[in-house]
Design an enzyme around this catalytic site. Sequence first.
Site, PDB file in Angstrom:
ATOM      1  CB  ALA A 178      -7.618  -2.008   8.445  1.00  0.00           C
ATOM      2  CG  ASP A 179      -3.153  -2.914   5.260  1.00  0.00           C
ATOM      3  OD1 ASP A 179      -3.392  -4.084   5.585  1.00  0.00           O
ATOM      4  OD2 ASP A 179      -3.272  -2.492   4.098  1.00  0.00           O
TER       5      ASP A 179
END
Length: 406
Positions: A178-179
Amino acid sequence: MGSLSHIRVLDLSRVLAGPWCTQNLADLGADVIKVEKPGEGDDTRHWGPPFAKDAQGNDTAESAYFICINRNKRSITVDISRPEGQDLVRQLAAESDVVVENYKVGQLAKYGLDYESLKKVKPDLIYCSITGFGQTGPYAHRPGYDYIVQGMGGFMSVTGEHADFAGSSPQKAGVAIADLFTGMYASSAILAAVIHRDRTGQGQYIDLALLDTQIAMMANIASAHLCSEKIPQRIGNASPIIVPYQTFPTSDGWIIVAAGNNSQFRHLVTVGGRAELADNPLYLENPLRVQHRDTLIPLLEEMILKKTKAEWIVLLEQAGVPCGPINNMQEVFENEQVQARGVKLSVPHTSAGNMPLVASPMHLSETPVEVRLAPPTLGQHTNEILQERLHLDSNTITVLRNQGIV
């Protein structure tokens, strides 16, 4: 000269999503100034072991985590909690094209470093905020963590062994996807904003959220749910619509077999000494193999266990069956294709000597990516930046240091 060598980026971000974004911009030639807290720096500087080693094999202060996301940047230390430090950052923003930050919603406003404040000193500024849940909505003020977002955004609901498999559970990815994806989307959005500014003279504000990104990157899984209203399930490493299209254990490791048609299935079982399976009425066509996977897969597992990973890769490549090994990281960097592509780099570093890095995957013919700077030590370029950008003399900088502002 890199594609973005005319772009100046002021990086107020830390940890992963923001630094991943700014490293992409730096790799493309942008001059990125990383602003860090005096004496402490980015949190990831301390996330270890492992740490880079010096020529004598001793650990340095440079964590492997920090190293992977901060090359081609210059580091300046500024205490933004103090008015003098805030003023320095505003002056640097006025000399920049882009600001990237990942503070909690509203946190930088109290320092006068939010978009509304900085666009007063730089009207055409491009300002990118990265948060867990975005600037709006009931979750906006929650802190964002990749692991939690992987769960909330649906990724973990379809990752892991099938629910019927003994001991199965939802699984996160092995890296902070996600990052990383948010950082990639942020760099793309910034490039779009740069093009718009160059055409119109207008800056703009960019609002990136980990949760939005995680849902967007669910791609066909999200679309399948919206179109069918069915809830996708975990199925492990197998395809729900193609058999055999999954991982298999060999006698010394794991491989992936992707036999996508009847011919490839026949070649697979033939080189494995089980040619009769291709003529079995239960397995003649892919829909039948999907229907009868519970009986077919154990037979294939027994067959594949009889040879090594390397033996299977050679046999299947010769037979035209798509396949690949599941490599550990040592095997990754020993791979001949990886070596031919120059994926592993070694760059000079002030404390680590020659520091190993992973190269950018972007290959541009006219403006190639190059590593101009190793990941910086904390505050390595403070004096240089203050003199170059703000034209401060050495006496003024000494006063700022003595006061703990830089």
